[in-house]
Design a protein around this motif. Structure first.
Motif, PDB file in Angstrom:
ATOM      1  N   VAL A 152      -4.143 -19.188   4.799  1.00  0.00           N
ATOM      2  CA  VAL A 152      -3.220 -18.955   5.917  1.00  0.00           C
ATOM      3  C   VAL A 152      -1.816 -18.680   5.394  1.00  0.00           C
ATOM      4  O   VAL A 152      -1.090 -17.853   5.958  1.00  0.00           O
ATOM      5  N   GLY A 153      -1.436 -19.352   4.304  1.00  0.00           N
ATOM      6  CA  GLY A 153      -0.133 -19.092   3.707  1.00  0.00           C
ATOM      7  C   GLY A 153       0.004 -17.653   3.243  1.00  0.00           C
ATOM      8  O   GLY A 153       1.076 -17.038   3.396  1.00  0.00           O
ATOM      9  N   LEU A 154      -1.060 -17.092   2.676  1.00  0.00           N
ATOM     10  CA  LEU A 154      -1.022 -15.689   2.258  1.00  0.00           C
ATOM     11  C   LEU A 154      -0.842 -14.764   3.450  1.00  0.00           C
ATOM     12  O   LEU A 154      -0.101 -13.773   3.386  1.00  0.00           O
ATOM     13  N   TYR A 155      -1.523 -15.086   4.555  1.00  0.00           N
ATOM     14  CA  TYR A 155      -1.362 -14.265   5.756  1.00  0.00           C
ATOM     15  C   TYR A 155       0.070 -14.332   6.268  1.00  0.00           C
ATOM     16  O   TYR A 155       0.688 -13.306   6.575  1.00  0.00           O
ATOM     17  N   VAL A 156       0.617 -15.538   6.373  1.00  0.00           N
ATOM     18  CA  VAL A 156       1.979 -15.703   6.880  1.00  0.00           C
ATOM     19  C   VAL A 156       2.980 -15.018   5.952  1.00  0.00           C
ATOM     20  O   VAL A 156       3.938 -14.381   6.410  1.00  0.00           O
ATOM     21  N   LEU A 157       2.766 -15.122   4.655  1.00  0.00           N
ATOM     22  CA  LEU A 157       3.659 -14.462   3.700  1.00  0.00           C
ATOM     23  C   LEU A 157       3.640 -12.953   3.895  1.00  0.00           C
ATOM     24  O   LEU A 157       4.699 -12.305   3.913  1.00  0.00           O
ATOM     25  N   SER A 158       2.449 -12.368   4.040  1.00  0.00           N
ATOM     26  CA  SER A 158       2.351 -10.921   4.228  1.00  0.00           C
ATOM     27  C   SER A 158       3.033 -10.482   5.519  1.00  0.00           C
ATOM     28  O   SER A 158       3.738  -9.464   5.552  1.00  0.00           O
ATOM     29  N   LEU A 159       2.855 -11.255   6.586  1.00  0.00           N
ATOM     30  CA  LEU A 159       3.481 -10.922   7.864  1.00  0.00           C
ATOM     31  C   LEU A 159       4.994 -11.041   7.780  1.00  0.00           C
ATOM     32  O   LEU A 159       5.725 -10.158   8.256  1.00  0.00           O
ATOM     33  N   THR A 160       5.493 -12.109   7.166  1.00  0.00           N
ATOM     34  CA  THR A 160       6.935 -12.319   7.071  1.00  0.00           C
ATOM     35  C   THR A 160       7.600 -11.230   6.240  1.00  0.00           C
ATOM     36  O   THR A 160       8.651 -10.699   6.621  1.00  0.00           O
ATOM     37  N   VAL A 161       6.986 -10.889   5.117  1.00  0.00           N
ATOM     38  CA  VAL A 161       7.557  -9.839   4.259  1.00  0.00           C
ATOM     39  C   VAL A 161       7.588  -8.513   4.998  1.00  0.00           C
ATOM     40  O   VAL A 161       8.573  -7.767   4.933  1.00  0.00           O
ATOM     41  N   THR A 162       6.523  -8.197   5.737  1.00  0.00           N
ATOM     42  CA  THR A 162       6.475  -6.934   6.472  1.00  0.00           C
ATOM     43  C   THR A 162       7.530  -6.889   7.569  1.00  0.00           C
ATOM     44  O   THR A 162       8.196  -5.865   7.770  1.00  0.00           O
ATOM     45  N   LEU A 163       7.705  -7.989   8.291  1.00  0.00           N
ATOM     46  CA  LEU A 163       8.729  -8.031   9.323  1.00  0.00           C
ATOM     47  C   LEU A 163      10.129  -7.931   8.716  1.00  0.00           C
ATOM     48  O   LEU A 163      11.033  -7.359   9.335  1.00  0.00           O
ATOM     49  N   CYS A 164      10.317  -8.475   7.511  1.00  0.00           N
ATOM     50  CA  CYS A 164      11.594  -8.296   6.810  1.00  0.00           C
ATOM     51  C   CYS A 164      11.836  -6.819   6.511  1.00  0.00           C
ATOM     52  O   CYS A 164      12.965  -6.320   6.655  1.00  0.00           O
ATOM     53  N   CYS A 165      10.773  -6.117   6.093  1.00  0.00           N
ATOM     54  CA  CYS A 165      10.901  -4.680   5.835  1.00  0.00           C
ATOM     55  C   CYS A 165      11.272  -3.919   7.098  1.00  0.00           C
ATOM     56  O   CYS A 165      12.040  -2.956   7.054  1.00  0.00           O
ATOM     57  N   LYS A 166      10.724  -4.356   8.220  1.00  0.00           N
ATOM     58  CA  LYS A 166      11.000  -3.698   9.498  1.00  0.00           C
ATOM     59  C   LYS A 166      12.335  -4.125  10.096  1.00  0.00           C
ATOM     60  O   LYS A 166      12.702  -3.653  11.171  1.00  0.00           O
ATOM     61  N   SER A 167      13.055  -5.029   9.419  1.00  0.00           N
ATOM     62  CA  SER A 167      14.304  -5.551   9.962  1.00  0.00           C
ATOM     63  C   SER A 167      15.531  -5.068   9.206  1.00  0.00           C
ATOM     64  O   SER A 167      16.649  -5.314   9.634  1.00  0.00           O
ATOM     65  N   GLY A 168      15.334  -4.427   8.063  1.00  0.00           N
ATOM     66  CA  GLY A 168      16.467  -4.021   7.244  1.00  0.00           C
ATOM     67  C   GLY A 168      17.154  -2.764   7.749  1.00  0.00           C
ATOM     68  O   GLY A 168      16.793  -2.178   8.771  1.00  0.00           O
ATOM     69  N   LYS A 169      18.177  -2.359   7.003  1.00  0.00           N
ATOM     70  CA  LYS A 169      18.928  -1.160   7.376  1.00  0.00           C
ATOM     71  C   LYS A 169      18.057   0.090   7.323  1.00  0.00           C
ATOM     72  O   LYS A 169      18.300   1.056   8.051  1.00  0.00           O
ATOM     73  N   LYS A 170      17.066   0.085   6.448  1.00  0.00           N
ATOM     74  CA  LYS A 170      16.174   1.229   6.310  1.00  0.00           C
ATOM     75  C   LYS A 170      14.828   0.961   6.980  1.00  0.00           C
ATOM     76  O   LYS A 170      13.797   1.437   6.530  1.00  0.00           O
ATOM     77  N   ARG A 171      14.840   0.209   8.085  1.00  0.00           N
ATOM     78  CA  ARG A 171      13.590  -0.188   8.720  1.00  0.00           C
ATOM     79  C   ARG A 171      12.777   0.999   9.225  1.00  0.00           C
ATOM     80  O   ARG A 171      11.557   0.923   9.314  1.00  0.00           O
ATOM     81  N   HIS A 172      13.472   2.100   9.568  1.00  0.00           N
ATOM     82  CA  HIS A 172      12.745   3.266  10.067  1.00  0.00           C
ATOM     83  C   HIS A 172      11.966   3.962   8.947  1.00  0.00           C
ATOM     84  O   HIS A 172      11.080   4.776   9.221  1.00  0.00           O
ATOM     85  N   ARG A 173      12.318   3.662   7.700  1.00  0.00           N
ATOM     86  CA  ARG A 173      11.627   4.250   6.556  1.00  0.00           C
ATOM     87  C   ARG A 173      10.588   3.304   5.969  1.00  0.00           C
ATOM     88  O   ARG A 173       9.938   3.640   4.977  1.00  0.00           O
ATOM     89  N   ALA A 174      10.458   2.135   6.546  1.00  0.00           N
ATOM     90  CA  ALA A 174       9.500   1.150   6.024  1.00  0.00           C
ATOM     91  C   ALA A 174       8.080   1.685   6.123  1.00  0.00           C
ATOM     92  O   ALA A 174       7.703   2.327   7.115  1.00  0.00           O
ATOM     93  N   THR A 175       7.296   1.438   5.100  1.00  0.00           N
ATOM     94  CA  THR A 175       5.906   1.887   5.071  1.00  0.00           C
ATOM     95  C   THR A 175       4.998   0.719   4.710  1.00  0.00           C
ATOM     96  O   THR A 175       5.453  -0.309   4.173  1.00  0.00           O
ATOM     97  N   LEU A 176       3.725   0.900   4.984  1.00  0.00           N
ATOM     98  CA  LEU A 176       2.747  -0.128   4.668  1.00  0.00           C
ATOM     99  C   LEU A 176       2.676  -0.367   3.160  1.00  0.00           C
ATOM    100  O   LEU A 176       2.576  -1.510   2.715  1.00  0.00           O
ATOM    101  N   SER A 177       2.738   0.691   2.374  1.00  0.00           N
ATOM    102  CA  SER A 177       2.659   0.541   0.919  1.00  0.00           C
ATOM    103  C   SER A 177       3.859  -0.225   0.375  1.00  0.00           C
ATOM    104  O   SER A 177       3.707  -1.071  -0.521  1.00  0.00           O
ATOM    105  N   THR A 178       5.042   0.038   0.919  1.00  0.00           N
ATOM    106  CA  THR A 178       6.232  -0.697   0.483  1.00  0.00           C
ATOM    107  C   THR A 178       6.104  -2.178   0.807  1.00  0.00           C
ATOM    108  O   THR A 178       6.414  -3.048  -0.014  1.00  0.00           O
ATOM    109  N   ALA A 179       5.644  -2.467   2.011  1.00  0.00           N
ATOM    110  CA  ALA A 179       5.453  -3.868   2.411  1.00  0.00           C
ATOM    111  C   ALA A 179       4.430  -4.551   1.510  1.00  0.00           C
ATOM    112  O   ALA A 179       4.607  -5.721   1.132  1.00  0.00           O
ATOM    113  N   ALA A 180       3.361  -3.836   1.138  1.00  0.00           N
ATOM    114  CA  ALA A 180       2.332  -4.419   0.287  1.00  0.00           C
ATOM    115  C   ALA A 180       2.887  -4.746  -1.097  1.00  0.00           C
ATOM    116  O   ALA A 180       2.628  -5.830  -1.645  1.00  0.00           O
ATOM    117  N   VAL A 181       3.677  -3.844  -1.652  1.00  0.00           N
ATOM    118  CA  VAL A 181       4.274  -4.079  -2.976  1.00  0.00           C
ATOM    119  C   VAL A 181       5.211  -5.284  -2.929  1.00  0.00           C
ATOM    120  O   VAL A 181       5.189  -6.150  -3.815  1.00  0.00           O
TER     121      VAL A 181
END
Length: 222
Positions: free
Chosen positions: A151-180
């Protein structure tokens, strides 16, 4: 609570786990895994008996990364549903799924443990140590540790992805970037916290990541 339940139900439907053919295939796979482990005494047996758990945890991480990039996410963002419902609902759904995987792992370990105690000391010079290591992952403590990590891995992946979608470049966020970034975050956690009990690390990620995810989804994510 209805929104919480609907989020959990929709997440499982979107993942494909509620598909009848998927459940039938997973059942056949479980039978194969156990039969293969019973006829093979190699060191890969613990992994073979844990394949359902690994599959469920990997699918949970993938869904945590993918959900913010789906139409379901956009639909929920435009609804009146508070942010805690989709976050906690999806986390609850994957907690149940990973718990099922951890339970299957425990059952498989218990069924094969007697054979491992007999065979491994005869085919490995450190066979007794291997058996002791396997025994440390059985029982209630092993189940809770694996559950917290999954469950921690799931929460970590979700939190990191939402951080990517929250930054200044959120419109450029991609699934591959979030995965890395999620892989990098997981590696850093392991590097700095590897001396701590794994269960506590997973629980810490859950307790910190869930409020952060809800806050991000409420105030930062478009």
């Amino acid at each position: 609570m209805k929104g919480l339940w609907n989020s959990a139900k929709w997440e499982l439907r979107e993942s494909g786990l509620l598909n009848g053919r998927t459940l039938f295939f997973l059942g056949l796979w479980l039978t194969y895994d156990f039969n293969a482990a019973a006829s093979w005494n190699g060191s890969g047996v613990p992994l073979l008996l844990s394949l359902h758990l690994v599959t469920f945890a990997s699918l949970a991480v993938y869904r945590g990364l993918k959900w913010p990039f789906t139409g379901a996410f956009d639909l929920e963002r435009t609804s009146d549903r508070p942010a805690w419902q989709p976050v906690l609902g999806r986390t609850l759904a994957w907690t149940v799924v990973i718990a099922v995987g951890a339970a299957l792992q425990q059952v498989a370990f218990q069924l094969c443990l007697d054979e491992m105690r007999d065979v491994w000391p005869r085919i490995y010079f450190d066979g007794a140590e291997r058996v002791a290591q396997l025994e440390s992952w059985t029982g209630g403590d092993g189940f809770l540790t694996v559950l917290a990590l999954g469950v921690g891995l799931y929460v970590l992946s979700l939190t990191v992805t939402l951080c990517c979608k929250s930054g200044k470049k959120r419109h450029r966020a991609t699934l591959s970037t979030a995965a890395v970034l999620a892989i990098l975050a997981g590696f850093l956690l392991w590097f700095f916290l590897r001396s701590l009990p794994l269960g506590f690390v997973g629980l810490g990620v859950i307790l910190i990541g869930l409020p952060v995810s809800i806050w991000l989804l409420t105030y930062k994510v478009e």
